[in-house]
Design a protein around this motif. Structure first.
Motif, PDB file in Angstrom:
ATOM      1  N   TYR A   1     -12.535   7.710   5.998  1.00  0.00           N
ATOM      2  CA  TYR A   1     -12.074   7.603   4.613  1.00  0.00           C
ATOM      3  C   TYR A   1     -13.214   7.966   3.653  1.00  0.00           C
ATOM      4  CZ  TYR A   1     -10.016   5.751   0.352  1.00  0.00           C
ATOM      5  OH  TYR A   1      -9.531   5.633  -0.929  1.00  0.00           O
TER       6      TYR A   1
ATOM      7  N   GLY B   1      -5.645   8.000  -1.135  1.00  0.00           N
ATOM      8  CA  GLY B   1      -5.152   7.360   0.067  1.00  0.00           C
ATOM      9  C   GLY B   1      -5.229   8.273   1.271  1.00  0.00           C
TER      10      GLY B   1
ATOM     11  N   GLN C   1      -5.894   2.886   0.749  1.00  0.00           N
ATOM     12  CA  GLN C   1      -5.748   3.463  -0.590  1.00  0.00           C
ATOM     13  C   GLN C   1      -6.628   2.720  -1.584  1.00  0.00           C
ATOM     14  OE1 GLN C   1      -1.886   5.079  -2.422  1.00  0.00           O
ATOM     15  NE2 GLN C   1      -1.935   3.003  -3.216  1.00  0.00           N
TER      16      GLN C   1
ATOM     17  N   THR D   1      -8.754  -2.048  -3.415  1.00  0.00           N
ATOM     18  CA  THR D   1      -8.444  -1.339  -2.177  1.00  0.00           C
ATOM     19  C   THR D   1      -7.222  -1.988  -1.538  1.00  0.00           C
ATOM     20  OG1 THR D   1     -10.781  -0.842  -1.805  1.00  0.00           O
ATOM     21  CG2 THR D   1      -9.313  -0.616   0.076  1.00  0.00           C
TER      22      THR D   1
ATOM     23  N   SER E   1      -2.979   2.949   6.735  1.00  0.00           N
ATOM     24  CA  SER E   1      -3.008   3.550   5.406  1.00  0.00           C
ATOM     25  C   SER E   1      -4.034   2.810   4.560  1.00  0.00           C
ATOM     26  CB  SER E   1      -1.621   3.457   4.765  1.00  0.00           C
ATOM     27  OG  SER E   1      -1.662   3.873   3.423  1.00  0.00           O
TER      28      SER E   1
ATOM     29  N   LEU F   1      -5.346   7.367  -7.506  1.00  0.00           N
ATOM     30  CA  LEU F   1      -5.163   6.709  -6.216  1.00  0.00           C
ATOM     31  C   LEU F   1      -5.582   7.689  -5.125  1.00  0.00           C
ATOM     32  CD1 LEU F   1      -3.327   5.077  -8.175  1.00  0.00           C
ATOM     33  CD2 LEU F   1      -1.741   4.789  -6.267  1.00  0.00           C
TER      34      LEU F   1
ATOM     35  N   CYS G   1       0.858  -1.182   0.000  1.00  0.00           N
ATOM     36  CA  CYS G   1       0.000   0.000   0.000  1.00  0.00           C
ATOM     37  C   CYS G   1       0.894   1.232   0.000  1.00  0.00           C
ATOM     38  CB  CYS G   1      -0.924  -0.005   1.220  1.00  0.00           C
ATOM     39  SG  CYS G   1      -2.059   1.403   1.242  1.00  0.00           S
TER      40      CYS G   1
ATOM     41  N   GLY H   1       1.833   5.015  -2.418  1.00  0.00           N
ATOM     42  CA  GLY H   1       1.475   5.899  -3.524  1.00  0.00           C
ATOM     43  C   GLY H   1       2.403   5.776  -4.710  1.00  0.00           C
TER      44      GLY H   1
ATOM     45  N   SER I   1      -3.697  13.093   3.713  1.00  0.00           N
ATOM     46  CA  SER I   1      -4.263  12.219   2.684  1.00  0.00           C
ATOM     47  C   SER I   1      -3.679  12.640   1.338  1.00  0.00           C
ATOM     48  CB  SER I   1      -5.792  12.313   2.671  1.00  0.00           C
ATOM     49  OG  SER I   1      -6.329  12.097   3.966  1.00  0.00           O
TER      50      SER I   1
END
Length: 353
Positions: free
Chosen positions: A230, A217, A180, A250, A178, A215, A46, A48, A205
């Protein structure tokens, strides 16, 4: 009998194996299968997938160059900072590489020396001290097995079993969850986005365009209605123009946020920790790849003169990581204190139009 068993083959574990694999007999284990093109059970990290300047610098220092197929479109040079608490926005020039994180990890594993034994689809279970080292137990392809080693290295991230075993939960950095989601996106967005909202999290975030996806997250405190927060974040961003269509998948993981230098812990006896398992991750941005590469380089250098006394040498080398973490914590209030952030963003300092 191995010299070194490395638990975890992310950037910290793979880089360490690469650096010491020709000198020592090394076993590298990971729950993921980073060699098979069609793994049966593969959990994406997970992440970015942005390679920050500090990580770029470490890759240069290691004498490496990233293959172009690891990079993904778009390559962007701006971050849109959205402060939902203070209803402010600014655009800042930043230089990140947009990349495929899975391919990045696979590449690092691919340049590990052939003499390193690799056991993927493996889950570390436990260890016991024996004369001359340790016996570790792990599950490999569903079968329980064990092996012996002189040194164990924990490169197993924020949920490090090894750290839990040897530190007894003392000085564990604060944990965040986390979350995402990958969503299809027909829109072209020419910037990365960082979102600050006290209602959502006291961290931050992000929104990252990646090929034909967006994406979304967030780093959230555990056990504080994480899923509801979220979803609230997604609603708020939709209201200001973001479109999150057709969720594809996810991802989730724990991440550390070390707020004290004492939470950085490199191990004891013949057990060393590197990367996020040691608490080496930015408390301001959650960037961890540069720390993973740097700490694994320091550990490799500490092993150049042999195993005897290696941990003391490692503790000396990581002093600059401690200083860096201290500086990052001193800078954090400017980002995460709502009043200070408001003043900084209103000033327009270093922002672009």
């Amino acid at each position: 009998m191995y010299d070194v068993v490395i638990v975890g083959s992310g950037p910290a574990g793979a880089n360490l194996a690469r650096l010491i694999g020709d000198k020592y007999k090394v076993l590298l284990i990971d729950k993921r299968d980073l060699e098979s093109q069609n793994p049966k059970n593969f959990a994406n990290k997970c992440c970015g997938g942005l390679l920050a300047p500090d990580a770029q610098k470490m890759i240069a220092k290691l004498g490496l160059g990233i293959p172009k197929d690891i990079l993904v479109d778009p390559q962007l040079f701006a971050v849109r900072a959205i402060d939902l608490t203070n209803n402010l926005e600014r655009l800042y020039q930043r230089f990140y590489f947009n990349m495929d994180r899975e391919k990045f990890d696979r590449w690092l594993v691919s340049i590990v020396p052939t003499g390193v034994d690799k056991k993927f689809n493996s889950f570390f279970k436990n260890f016991a001290e024996i004369p001359g080292g340790y016996e570790i137990g792990y599950i490999y392809n569903g079968q329980e097995t064990s092996t012996k080693t002189r040194v164990i290295v924990g490169a197993d991230g924020a949920f490090s079993k090894l750290r839990k075993f040897i530190s007894k939960d003392i000085n564990i950095p604060e944990k965040y969850i986390s979350i995402q989601e990958w969503c299809e996106s027909p829109d072209y967005i020419p910037y990365f986005t960082a979102i600050f909202d006290e209602e959502i999290s006291d961290f931050y975030s992000w929104v990252i365009p990646k090929e034909n996806y967006l994406l979304l997250g967030a780093a959230l405190r555990p056990r504080e209605n994480t899923r509801e927060k979220y979803n609230l974040l997604k609603t708020k961003l939709t209201q200001i123009g973001f479109n999150f269509h057709n969720k594809i998948k996810t991802e989730g993981a724990y991440i550390y946020r070390p707020k004290k230098v004492s939470q950085f812990y490199v191990g004891r006896d013949g057990i060393a920790l590197v990367g996020e398992a040691a608490g080496a991750i930015s408390p301001s941005s959650a960037e961890g790849i540069s720390y993973a590469l740097k700490s694994s380089l320091y550990l490799a250098q500490s092993l150049e003169d042999g195993i005897d006394g290696f941990l003391d040498r490692y503790k000396q080398k990581v002093k600059d990581i401690k200083v860096n973490l201290l500086i990052k914590n001193l800078k954090s209030p400017a980002m995460y204190n709502p009043l200070l952030r408001q003043l900084a963003m209103k000033s327009g300092l270093q922002s672009i139009k």
